[in-house]
Design a protein around this motif. Sequence first.
Motif, PDB file in Angstrom:
ATOM      1  N   VAL A  10       1.871  -6.986   2.479  1.00 52.69           N
ATOM      2  CA  VAL A  10       3.259  -7.302   2.849  1.00 52.69           C
ATOM      3  C   VAL A  10       4.096  -6.066   3.141  1.00 52.69           C
ATOM      4  N   GLY A  11       3.555  -4.878   2.854  1.00 55.03           N
ATOM      5  CA  GLY A  11       4.330  -3.672   3.116  1.00 55.03           C
ATOM      6  C   GLY A  11       3.533  -2.414   2.883  1.00 55.03           C
ATOM      7  N   GLU A  12       4.083  -1.288   3.372  1.00 57.59           N
ATOM      8  CA  GLU A  12       3.481   0.029   3.200  1.00 57.59           C
ATOM      9  C   GLU A  12       4.569   1.033   2.823  1.00 57.59           C
ATOM     10  N   ALA A  13       4.136   2.130   2.211  1.00 53.86           N
ATOM     11  CA  ALA A  13       5.063   3.213   1.882  1.00 53.86           C
ATOM     12  C   ALA A  13       4.284   4.518   1.833  1.00 53.86           C
TER      13      ALA A  13
ATOM     14  N   ILE B 159       0.855  -1.189   0.000  1.00 56.61           N
ATOM     15  CA  ILE B 159       0.000   0.000   0.000  1.00 56.61           C
ATOM     16  C   ILE B 159       0.892   1.239   0.000  1.00 56.61           C
ATOM     17  N   VAL B 160       0.682   2.125  -0.973  1.00 58.86           N
ATOM     18  CA  VAL B 160       1.478   3.350  -1.063  1.00 58.86           C
ATOM     19  C   VAL B 160       0.539   4.547  -1.023  1.00 58.86           C
ATOM     20  N   ASP B 161       0.579   5.286   0.077  1.00 58.45           N
ATOM     21  CA  ASP B 161      -0.272   6.467   0.249  1.00 58.45           C
ATOM     22  C   ASP B 161       0.397   7.383   1.268  1.00 58.45           C
ATOM     23  N   ASP B 162       0.313   8.689   1.050  1.00 59.69           N
ATOM     24  CA  ASP B 162       0.995   9.619   1.951  1.00 59.69           C
ATOM     25  C   ASP B 162       0.257   9.839   3.266  1.00 59.69           C
ATOM     26  N   HIS B 163      -0.959   9.310   3.400  1.00 61.95           N
ATOM     27  CA  HIS B 163      -1.725   9.453   4.636  1.00 61.95           C
ATOM     28  C   HIS B 163      -1.690   8.145   5.427  1.00 61.95           C
ATOM     29  N   ALA B 164      -1.128   8.209   6.623  1.00 61.77           N
ATOM     30  CA  ALA B 164      -1.008   7.014   7.462  1.00 61.77           C
ATOM     31  C   ALA B 164      -2.373   6.432   7.803  1.00 61.77           C
ATOM     32  N   MET B 165      -3.371   7.297   7.994  1.00 68.44           N
ATOM     33  CA  MET B 165      -4.702   6.818   8.344  1.00 68.44           C
ATOM     34  C   MET B 165      -5.321   6.019   7.198  1.00 68.44           C
ATOM     35  N   VAL B 166      -5.081   6.475   5.972  1.00 72.14           N
ATOM     36  CA  VAL B 166      -5.592   5.751   4.802  1.00 72.14           C
ATOM     37  C   VAL B 166      -4.924   4.382   4.709  1.00 72.14           C
TER      38      VAL B 166
ATOM     39  N   PHE C 271      -4.132   2.141  -9.163  1.00 71.86           N
ATOM     40  CA  PHE C 271      -4.272   3.460  -8.547  1.00 71.86           C
ATOM     41  C   PHE C 271      -5.581   3.541  -7.769  1.00 71.86           C
ATOM     42  N   LEU C 272      -5.478   4.032  -6.544  1.00 73.72           N
ATOM     43  CA  LEU C 272      -6.642   4.329  -5.710  1.00 73.72           C
ATOM     44  C   LEU C 272      -6.583   5.825  -5.445  1.00 73.72           C
ATOM     45  N   THR C 273      -7.491   6.579  -6.054  1.00 75.54           N
ATOM     46  CA  THR C 273      -7.360   8.028  -6.076  1.00 75.54           C
ATOM     47  C   THR C 273      -8.691   8.736  -5.931  1.00 75.54           C
TER      48      THR C 273
ATOM     49  N   SER D 284      -1.689  11.140  -6.299  1.00 74.44           N
ATOM     50  CA  SER D 284      -1.080  12.412  -5.923  1.00 74.44           C
ATOM     51  C   SER D 284      -0.480  12.312  -4.530  1.00 74.44           C
ATOM     52  N   MET D 285       0.853  12.398  -4.470  1.00 72.94           N
ATOM     53  CA  MET D 285       1.549  12.396  -3.189  1.00 72.94           C
ATOM     54  C   MET D 285       2.518  13.569  -3.200  1.00 72.94           C
ATOM     55  N   PRO D 286       2.281  14.593  -2.363  1.00 68.47           N
ATOM     56  CA  PRO D 286       3.044  15.839  -2.448  1.00 68.47           C
ATOM     57  C   PRO D 286       4.507  15.722  -2.073  1.00 68.47           C
ATOM     58  N   HIS D 287       4.861  14.728  -1.276  1.00 70.21           N
ATOM     59  CA  HIS D 287       6.246  14.575  -0.836  1.00 70.21           C
ATOM     60  C   HIS D 287       6.867  13.364  -1.527  1.00 70.21           C
ATOM     61  N   GLY D 288       8.081  13.532  -2.033  1.00 67.64           N
ATOM     62  CA  GLY D 288       8.734  12.430  -2.717  1.00 67.64           C
ATOM     63  C   GLY D 288       8.179  12.239  -4.122  1.00 67.64           C
ATOM     64  N   LYS D 289       8.356  11.059  -4.647  1.00 69.84           N
ATOM     65  CA  LYS D 289       7.955  10.755  -6.034  1.00 69.84           C
ATOM     66  C   LYS D 289       6.450  10.534  -6.116  1.00 69.84           C
TER      67      LYS D 289
END
Length: 217
Positions: free
Chosen positions: A30-33, A6-13, A81-83, A56-61
Amino acid sequence: MIKIIIVDDHAMVRSGLRMLLSGKEDIEVVGEASDGDEGIAAARQLNPDVVLMDLSMPHGKDGLTAASELKTELPGTAVLFLTMHDDDEYLFRAIHAGASGYVLKSAPHEELLTAIRSVAKGDPYLHPNATKRLMKEYTEGLRRGESADLFETLSEREKEVLEMTAKGYANKEIAEQLIISVKTVEAHKSNVMEKLGLKSRPELVKYAVKKGLLQFD
């Protein structure tokens, strides 16, 4: 068992998605980012079947760039993509970046699970409204009798302006890179829209995607 990152900039999501998915017998998180860079690193290490990623993730790539890199490095991994973006421009960019699926965050849980299982099997998945819009775009294109020859009516400078506009560059940025005035950029852009029969920037982006003009470095 479908292995997911799971890759999302919001920890709650991320936490909510983990709770939803961990209760399914055929899915293992198996992992998060929190951004694209971390997502790529995690995928290299864990080799998941699916990367469930925010666009859309404002920090990093951002998600688009990360998806493009993942499809090059790990072609067997599906990017879903989940957007929140129910938008043609983002949809077409996602497809061009190599995404296997596109689901809205407002979608029911059942749709997300269906999408995950579909892309894990190698089948593409688009949310229903996106599928309708793609079909409409295709049929309208057939009615208009779109021809690849229209692109050849553009000058080399107009082609450059088309490509940079589709990539999201502002007029001032285009002017600086091409060493021309902003007014000249605007004139080229107007000529491009008229020659190609386009009426809006999203239409321009979709045209650029179809022509293979967008590359995510």
